[in-house]
Design an enzyme around this catalytic site. Structure first.
Site, PDB file in Angstrom:
ATOM      1  N   CYS A 112      43.394  40.263  41.308  1.00 26.68           N
ATOM      2  CA  CYS A 112      44.321  39.117  40.550  1.00 26.68           C
ATOM      3  C   CYS A 112      44.807  38.535  42.016  1.00 26.68           C
ATOM      4  O   CYS A 112      44.321  37.686  42.682  1.00 26.68           O
ATOM      5  CB  CYS A 112      45.937  40.211  40.307  1.00 26.68           C
ATOM      6  N   ALA A 113      46.373  38.940  42.434  1.00 29.87           N
ATOM      7  CA  ALA A 113      46.778  37.661  43.435  1.00 29.87           C
ATOM      8  C   ALA A 113      46.395  38.432  45.468  1.00 29.87           C
ATOM      9  O   ALA A 113      46.396  38.001  46.396  1.00 29.87           O
ATOM     10  CB  ALA A 113      48.495  38.206  43.995  1.00 29.87           C
TER      11      ALA A 113
END
Length: 195
Positions: A112-113
């Site tokens: 994800c991030a």
């Protein structure tokens, strides 16, 4: 026995953090949940997810560093969640540990991030193919952008990255394949498909 550490901070994305813990433990990997930023609780801490689910960690990062010192698990994992990834990225001790794991040839994984926000602050993505949550790639160092791919999931040597919650199972299963082998991968995969 193979070992892995999954690093949690307030704001982590539930499925991205717990899928690796669950699947790796099913595969016989000794997994430590390590609290980097949360509420102190005895020798560990309570870390709260992006969906306000509190979790008690196996240990705090301080306890982890004291317990393991320079020994590094076979795999280190950084889950996403926008706030969670930012909280991880602000911990210099963690960033240094991730680089030591990388230098030691360990498996480094982020989803994800976290590939951009956390690993993007280290030397790990240099010369590697990687992915992250859509439109977050600019959070990494500019020199890493040439390796960015918009694929859902990328493995490049000892670096495993993925885009987000929808790929959490595939991400976790790739860690199982690498750490526990194809036979265990099939066993865990097949057992998760049965109804």
């Amino acid at each position: 026995m193979k070992t892995a550490a999954v690093f949690f901070a307030d704001g982590f994305e539930d499925i991205e953090a717990l899928s690796p813990v669950d699947y790796l433990r099913r595969a016989g990997v000794e997994v430590y949940t390590v609290g980097v930023k949360g509420t102190p609780f005895n020798d560990t801490m309570i870390v709260t997810s992006s969906h306000n689910v509190p979790m008690i960690m196996d240990m705090s990062l301080d306890t982890y560093m004291k317990k393991f010192g320079d020994s590094i698990p076979d795999c280190v994992v950084c889950p996403g969640g926008g706030k969670g990834a930012i909280n991880l990225s602000e911990c210099t001790t963690l960033l240094n540990h991730l680089e030591k794991a990388w230098d030691a040839g360990r498996l480094v994984a982020a989803i994800c991030a976290a590939p951009a926000v956390v690993l993007g602050k280290t030397k790990i993505p240099a010369g590697k193919k990687w992915t992250c949550y859509p439109d977050m790639e600019g959070e990494s160092k500019p020199e890493y952008l040439s390796g960015y791919s918009n694929k859902v999931f990328v493995t490049d040597g000892n670096l495993v990255t993925s885009r987000g919650p929808g790929a959490a199972e595939e991400f976790a299963m790739e860690l199982v394949r690498i750490l526990a082998g194809d036979v265990m991968y099939k066993k865990v995969h097949d057992s998760s498909q049965q109804r």
